[in-house]
Design an enzyme around this catalytic site. Structure first.
Site, PDB file in Angstrom:
ATOM      1  N   LEU A 143       0.845  -1.207   0.000  1.00  0.00           N
ATOM      2  CA  LEU A 143       0.000   0.000   0.000  1.00  0.00           C
ATOM      3  C   LEU A 143       0.875   1.250   0.000  1.00  0.00           C
ATOM      4  O   LEU A 143       0.925   1.995  -0.957  1.00  0.00           O
ATOM      5  CB  LEU A 143      -0.925  -0.010   1.209  1.00  0.00           C
ATOM      6  N   ASP A 144       1.561   1.453   1.094  1.00  0.00           N
ATOM      7  CA  ASP A 144       2.443   2.599   1.266  1.00  0.00           C
ATOM      8  C   ASP A 144       3.672   2.108   2.017  1.00  0.00           C
ATOM      9  O   ASP A 144       3.655   2.054   3.251  1.00  0.00           O
ATOM     10  CB  ASP A 144       1.740   3.694   2.055  1.00  0.00           C
ATOM     11  N   PRO A 145       4.707   1.652   1.293  1.00  0.00           N
ATOM     12  CA  PRO A 145       4.946   1.900  -0.135  1.00  0.00           C
ATOM     13  C   PRO A 145       4.309   0.852  -1.044  1.00  0.00           C
ATOM     14  O   PRO A 145       4.175  -0.308  -0.676  1.00  0.00           O
ATOM     15  CB  PRO A 145       6.471   1.792  -0.229  1.00  0.00           C
ATOM     16  N   ASP A 201       0.933   3.767  -3.555  1.00  0.00           N
ATOM     17  CA  ASP A 201       1.288   5.186  -3.632  1.00  0.00           C
ATOM     18  C   ASP A 201       2.258   5.447  -4.779  1.00  0.00           C
ATOM     19  O   ASP A 201       2.084   6.382  -5.561  1.00  0.00           O
ATOM     20  CB  ASP A 201       1.870   5.665  -2.297  1.00  0.00           C
TER      21      ASP A 201
END
Length: 472
Positions: A156-158, A161
């Site tokens: 997800l993050d990272p 993004d």
């Protein structure tokens, strides 16, 4: 047509079922194999996706220190198996990696590099959702020489993004735009209907990472000037972020934003900030714990097993005899006792006479232990993942703004939005690698169209997509 002779002497023509039998034998012989290490919070959708696409393509083994947890994630699927697996057992690790064509590590970030070294030595592809460490980057040349991809930062993050940001950056530039500002914020939050505590927060991912978040100095660039926010000021300088469909949040700067200028090809951009989203009021209250020193993970509290939470707090406050702990805490923070930030902190139970019960624990470990009971998702609770990119760019003598927003809500405490947005990108990228559709080699993150275009397209098919809004 070839004939086969049975022991009875009667000829047997190869029938359709026999052809099919031979095809199945060949497929089984050359069937690819995926080894997933870790069956924790973020693995449910990852494992489910790969098992759904497994028949006729690959088999999946899930290894976890908890065999029951691995079995629970695999279920009774004919293409899956579960094993008890200890990452520290080098012989077992080598044996299982050697069987695989592709390894997925869902371990804590610091454990990936041992797996990666084995993958390079045994010539296996690797996918993780974690940031690239210097030790991981050092394997780039060897992985490239072996024709392997070590794909990191694909969660997800990272992860999402990177992919969504690069897609937008390439589109803006492709239309003749020049980027002047890029702000990106992500939050793993709790859905409004499950928000029943004053912090507006519950754990949907690794609690330890939440406790230690922001330590160090955040770096970013704003209006052409470098900015540095040390940990002791990080939670006092926030920005209000409006997300359509969700409302207002507060965002604080996260880690080293400057490193992403080169990664995103934005070396000359005047403003670049990456940050974390929280409910309004969270950061001001969390700063109380920071100021107290209760997020410190570098010291050990003497006799912590028999100490009460009130005793711990007392030890971190200046002595003020005769005054109640909440009053002393408020005076230390130069706030009133009825201040909402003080009330949030008291709500956690940090002023209670409950025994801590953790031996040789750091303040951060004690705080995590306390909050895991208070910020726990109930069975029916739903989490909320929110990501927003804000791009400003000049085009046709005008300044425009493009806002890309992602909102994903979980189903319950097990099937969370966090697990979905972390696990699915890893699964989709793994599928593309095994299908030969990703040709990149070496240590890679998903900022290349070869990766982000098909992954984002499949995520959209899975209901994970960005809403775009452009204004002049």
């Amino acid at each position: 047509m070839m004939e086969f002779t049975l022991k009875t002497g009667y000829p047997c023509i190869r029938t359709l079922w026999f052809k099919r039998f031979l095809e199945l034998c060949r497929k089984k012989k050359y069937m690819k194999h995926i080894f997933i290490i870790g069956a924790g919070r973020s693995s449910y959708y990852l494992i489910r996706y790969l098992l759904e696409h497994a028949p006729g393509n690959w088999t999946v083994t899930v290894g976890d220190v908890s065999l029951d947890l691995a079995k629970e994630k695999v279920g009774n699927h004919s293409s899956g198996s579960a094993i008890s697996f200890d990452i520290h057992d080098a012989d077992s690790r080598e044996k299982e990696i050697a069987k695989a064509d592709l390894v997925i590590s869902m371990l804590p970030a610091f454990m990936h590099v041992e797996v990666a070294r084995d993958c390079v030595r045994l010539k296996k592809h690797l996918v993780t959702a974690s940031y690239v460490s210097p030790e991981m980057q050092a394997l780039n040349a060897d992985a490239s020489a072996q024709g392997l991809i070590l794909l990191n930062e694909c969660g997800l993050d990272p992860g999402i993004d990177h992919m969504s940001a690069m897609k937008a950056i390439h589109e803006i530039r492709g239309q003749g735009g020049k980027l002047t500002a890029f702000r990106s914020y992500t939050g793993g939050l709790v859905a409004p209907e499950s928000n029943d505590n004053p912090w507006g927060y519950k754990f949907s991912w690794n609690p330890r990472n939440v406790i230690l978040a922001g330590q160090g100095t955040a770096t970013f660039i704003e209006h052409g000037e470098y900015r540095y926010l040390p940990y002791n000021r990080l939670f006092t300088q926030t920005e209000t972020i409006q997300v359509d469909g969700c409302g207002e949040y507060e965002g604080y700067a996260n880690r080293d934003s400057l490193a992403y200028r080169k990664i995103y090809g934005l070396e000359d951009i005047p403003t670049l900030i990456r940050g974390t989203l929280r409910e309004k009021g969270y950061c001001r209250a969390w700063n109380v714990f920071v100021r107290l020193g209760l997020t410190d993970d570098n010291i050990t509290i003497e006799n912590s097993q028999n100490l009460t939470y009130a005793g711990l707090l007392n030890a971190f406050l200046p002595e003020r005899k005769g005054k109640l702990l909440p009053v002393r805490l408020a005076e230390f923070m130069e706030m009133e006792p009825d201040d909402s930030a003080i009330q949030k902190v008291v709500w956690t139970g940090i002023t209670s006479e409950e025994i801590i019960g953790l031996d040789h624990a750091s303040p951060a470990q004690i705080l995590q232990h306390l909050l895991e009971a208070k910020w726990k998702l109930r069975k029916e609770d739903r989490d909320l993942v929110v990501m927003q990119h804000i791009f400003e760019f000049e085009q046709d003598h005008q300044t425009s703004q493009r806002i890309s927003s992602l909102i994903v809500k979980g189903e319950n405490s097990e099937h969370t939005g966090m697990a979905r947005t972390v696990g699915l990108p890893v699964a989709i990228a793994s599928k593309l690698i095994l299908e030969g559709k990703i040709k990149l080699r070496g240590v890679v993150i998903p900022v290349h169209p070869e990766i982000y275009l098909p992954v984002l397209a499949e995520l959209s098919n899975q209901g994970i997509h960005f809403d775009e809004k452009v204004s002049v």
